[in-house]
Write a protein that holds these residues in place. Sequence first.
Motif, PDB file in Angstrom:
ATOM      1  N   ASN A 135      20.001  25.527 -49.550  1.00  0.00           N
ATOM      2  CA  ASN A 135      19.324  25.699 -48.260  1.00  0.00           C
ATOM      3  C   ASN A 135      18.061  24.838 -48.197  1.00  0.00           C
ATOM      4  N   PHE A 136      18.193  23.578 -48.593  1.00  0.00           N
ATOM      5  CA  PHE A 136      17.081  22.629 -48.565  1.00  0.00           C
ATOM      6  C   PHE A 136      16.692  22.356 -47.114  1.00  0.00           C
ATOM      7  N   ARG A 137      15.388  22.449 -46.807  1.00  0.00           N
ATOM      8  CA  ARG A 137      14.934  22.311 -45.421  1.00  0.00           C
ATOM      9  C   ARG A 137      14.553  20.858 -45.140  1.00  0.00           C
ATOM     10  N   LYS A 138      15.426  20.160 -44.410  1.00  0.00           N
ATOM     11  CA  LYS A 138      15.162  18.769 -44.045  1.00  0.00           C
ATOM     12  C   LYS A 138      14.302  18.718 -42.795  1.00  0.00           C
ATOM     13  N   GLY A 139      13.535  17.632 -42.677  1.00  0.00           N
ATOM     14  CA  GLY A 139      12.776  17.398 -41.454  1.00  0.00           C
ATOM     15  C   GLY A 139      11.646  18.380 -41.233  1.00  0.00           C
ATOM     16  N   ARG A 140      10.950  18.801 -42.304  1.00  0.00           N
ATOM     17  CA  ARG A 140       9.851  19.752 -42.155  1.00  0.00           C
ATOM     18  C   ARG A 140       8.539  19.114 -42.610  1.00  0.00           C
ATOM     19  N   GLY A 141       8.341  17.846 -42.250  1.00  0.00           N
ATOM     20  CA  GLY A 141       7.066  17.186 -42.515  1.00  0.00           C
ATOM     21  C   GLY A 141       7.078  16.338 -43.769  1.00  0.00           C
ATOM     22  N   HIS A 142       6.049  15.468 -43.880  1.00  0.00           N
ATOM     23  CA  HIS A 142       5.960  14.537 -45.003  1.00  0.00           C
ATOM     24  C   HIS A 142       5.786  15.267 -46.322  1.00  0.00           C
ATOM     25  N   GLY A 143       5.114  16.384 -46.329  1.00  0.00           N
ATOM     26  CA  GLY A 143       4.845  17.108 -47.570  1.00  0.00           C
ATOM     27  C   GLY A 143       6.105  17.633 -48.226  1.00  0.00           C
ATOM     28  N   SER A 144       7.176  17.810 -47.469  1.00  0.00           N
ATOM     29  CA  SER A 144       8.412  18.340 -48.038  1.00  0.00           C
ATOM     30  C   SER A 144       9.168  17.280 -48.838  1.00  0.00           C
ATOM     31  N   ASN A 190      11.070  15.148 -47.535  1.00  0.00           N
ATOM     32  CA  ASN A 190      12.225  14.732 -46.733  1.00  0.00           C
ATOM     33  C   ASN A 190      11.927  15.000 -45.267  1.00  0.00           C
ATOM     34  N   GLY A 191      10.781  14.533 -44.807  1.00  0.00           N
ATOM     35  CA  GLY A 191      10.381  14.752 -43.421  1.00  0.00           C
ATOM     36  C   GLY A 191      10.732  13.567 -42.542  1.00  0.00           C
ATOM     37  N   LYS A 192      10.126  13.513 -41.373  1.00  0.00           N
ATOM     38  CA  LYS A 192      10.302  12.448 -40.384  1.00  0.00           C
ATOM     39  C   LYS A 192      11.774  12.204 -40.071  1.00  0.00           C
ATOM     40  N   THR A 193      12.429  11.229 -40.724  1.00  0.00           N
ATOM     41  CA  THR A 193      13.822  10.909 -40.378  1.00  0.00           C
ATOM     42  C   THR A 193      14.822  11.810 -41.108  1.00  0.00           C
ATOM     43  N   ALA A 194      14.370  12.630 -42.019  1.00  0.00           N
ATOM     44  CA  ALA A 194      15.181  13.628 -42.708  1.00  0.00           C
ATOM     45  C   ALA A 194      16.387  13.027 -43.417  1.00  0.00           C
ATOM     46  N   GLY A 195      16.233  11.828 -43.975  1.00  0.00           N
ATOM     47  CA  GLY A 195      17.308  11.222 -44.743  1.00  0.00           C
ATOM     48  C   GLY A 195      18.341  10.495 -43.907  1.00  0.00           C
ATOM     49  N   PHE A 196      18.117  10.390 -42.582  1.00  0.00           N
ATOM     50  CA  PHE A 196      19.085   9.717 -41.722  1.00  0.00           C
ATOM     51  C   PHE A 196      18.685   8.277 -41.410  1.00  0.00           C
ATOM     52  N   GLY A 197      17.581   7.796 -41.918  1.00  0.00           N
ATOM     53  CA  GLY A 197      17.164   6.418 -41.642  1.00  0.00           C
ATOM     54  C   GLY A 197      16.604   6.269 -40.236  1.00  0.00           C
ATOM     55  N   HIS A 198      16.459   5.022 -39.789  1.00  0.00           N
ATOM     56  CA  HIS A 198      15.876   4.763 -38.472  1.00  0.00           C
ATOM     57  C   HIS A 198      16.939   4.391 -37.460  1.00  0.00           C
ATOM     58  N   LYS A 199      16.958   5.072 -36.345  1.00  0.00           N
ATOM     59  CA  LYS A 199      17.820   4.793 -35.181  1.00  0.00           C
ATOM     60  C   LYS A 199      19.296   4.666 -35.553  1.00  0.00           C
ATOM     61  N   GLY A 200      20.077   4.204 -34.644  1.00  0.00           N
ATOM     62  CA  GLY A 200      21.508   4.023 -34.876  1.00  0.00           C
ATOM     63  C   GLY A 200      22.326   5.272 -34.627  1.00  0.00           C
ATOM     64  N   GLN A 201      23.635   5.064 -34.512  1.00  0.00           N
ATOM     65  CA  GLN A 201      24.539   6.160 -34.157  1.00  0.00           C
ATOM     66  C   GLN A 201      24.519   7.282 -35.201  1.00  0.00           C
ATOM     67  N   LYS A 202      24.404   6.921 -36.462  1.00  0.00           N
ATOM     68  CA  LYS A 202      24.465   7.939 -37.515  1.00  0.00           C
ATOM     69  C   LYS A 202      23.142   8.681 -37.692  1.00  0.00           C
ATOM     70  N   ALA A 203      22.103   8.275 -36.980  1.00  0.00           N
ATOM     71  CA  ALA A 203      20.822   8.965 -37.070  1.00  0.00           C
ATOM     72  C   ALA A 203      20.684  10.015 -35.980  1.00  0.00           C
TER      73      ALA A 203
END
Length: 146
Positions: free
Chosen positions: A17-26, A28-41
């Motif tokens: 139950n890893f919480r993605k996208g919960r800030g820089h301190g985690s 795995n924040g901001k893009t949450a491992g999906f990279g920048h833009k694009g269909q897969k983001a």
Amino acid sequence: MNLTTIRPAEGSTKSNNFRKGRGHGSGNGKTAGFGHKGQKARSGRPRLGFEGGQNPLYRRLPKRGFNCRNSKEIITLNLDALNRFEDGTEVTVETLINAGIINNPKDGVKLLGNGEITKKLDVKLNAFSENAVQKIQAAGGKAEVI
């Protein structure tokens, strides 16, 4: 015990139950491992196996035949394999596994009549050929379907 040898319990440090996208301190924040833009983001991303409209691999590969989902995987065994047992032994699926004659019988074991049997055995299996039953009875044993 020593402080330098203490480790967390096996499997306790990884969590599903890893919480993605919960800030820089985690971490795995901001893009949450999906990279920048694009269909897969983005949300509503394409399904597994989607190749951007190109004919996908699972449709390009040839398909032949038919797999029956109701078929049974029955292990066949020849009569002469039972000669390693002692006289008067009760032969079941469990004793065959313990003797190393078969392994992992999924749907059952069928005894075929190839070879000769020299010992009197009480055989209890899922299926028999007519020839196998005759040879077992001729040797003084019994063949019983379970």
